[in-house]
Scaffold this active site. Structure first.
Site: not given
Length: 304
Positions: A174, A224, A294
């Site tokens: 990520r 998320s 995130e």
């Protein structure tokens, strides 16, 4: 700022709005106003705009569809650049495609699967744009952008263009180079593989259905919230801590998937921040695990 607005209007290179509420441009439906909101008509127009913005020493920030983003209730005292439909082109050459940063990732995955090209099946249910996906190295189902990106076309703050290869993007979980160095992803070149159209389409649809069935996409959410503290999974830890359904204001940990925070109607950025902080403290006390977000925090926001 008035001088900058006048200059951008004079150049006629995009749509400009003052004090635009960013809650209208984020999937969480949260966020205060952008002092200036600019949507370029073209890559060349964006290049001219960046030169003017940097010369004026004004803060700037780029968005696509506004997923994976938490904007401060106070908004952004600067220029918010939205890469939209005018930067959403798609070119195909055999197994290589070149896609504009403003292109919807879900739309791209759907179209490409129907053409019998494999590599984007994992993106069947990921919201956001191609530019945002490259920035975040978006992924799911065991794959991510780093598996298929050949190179990314990037506009640097000094107004010059460059192409970064896959290796030069410094991808990790990520994460990409663009999170550490300023630059705007304009286009992405993806290396795909020809395959069985029916099999590819079926796989892509399965991934899309999985998201619809297991994640709260009918409610305003960013995607998320926490990175998975591998080998553990964020959602499982939050659920095991008994936090499913826990609310602060109108921000609620989803009862469907615990790594999602939904806006039940009038959630503020501060509600979400307080909820994130509560999750982090609870998980650390119960399991000794540090939870990292995130979601990108923008404006005057902070995690305690």
């Amino acid at each position: 700022m008035d001088h900058l607005k006048a200059k951008l209007e004079e150049l006629n290179i995009g749509n400009i709005v003052e004090n635009e509420p960013l809650k209208n441009h984020t999937t969480w439906k949260i966020g205060g106003p952008a002092k200036l909101f600019f949507e370029p008509f073209s890559i060349e127009g964006l290049q001219k705009a960046i030169k003017e913005i940097v010369n004026a020493n004004v803060t700037w920030f780029v968005i696509g569809r506004g997923s994976n983003l938490l904007v401060s209730d106070k908004g952004i005292n600067g220029v918010v650049i939205k890469l939209g439909e005018d930067l959403a082109h798609l070119e195909e050459e055999g197994e290589v495609i070149r896609v504009g940063a403003g292109y919807s990732l879900i739309k791209l995955a759907t179209i490409i699967s129907k053409k019998g090209l494999s590599g984007l099946e994992f993106a069947g249910g990921i919201p956001g744009t191609v530019g945002g996906a490259v920035f975040m190295n978006a992924g799911a189902h065991g794959s991510d952008i780093s598996h298929i990106l050949r190179r990314a076309h990037v506009l640097l703050p000094d107004g010059t263009f460059t192409w970064y290869s896959n290796e030069e993007m410094n991808f990790s979980y990520r994460t990409s180079r663009l999170q550490k160095e300023r630059g705007i992803c304009l286009e992405a070149e993806f290396q795909l593989k020809a395959g069985d159209k029916e099999k590819i389409t079926k796989e892509m649809q399965k991934n899309k259905d999985y998201r619809r069935e297991s994640q709260p996409w009918k409610s305003p959410t960013c995607g998320s919230v926490f990175r998975n503290p591998l080998p553990q999974h964020a959602g499982k830890l939050i659920e095991d801590a008994g936090l499913k359904g826990f609310s602060i204001g109108d921000a609620q940990i989803s009862e469907m998937h615990a790594n999602f925070i939904v806006n039940k109607g009038n959630a503020t950025a501060q509600n979400v921040l307080d909820l994130i902080n509560h999750v982090q403290q609870t998980i650390y006390i119960k399991f000794g695990v540090k939870m990292e977000t995130e979601v990108e925090l923008v404006g005057e926001t902070s995690i305690k």
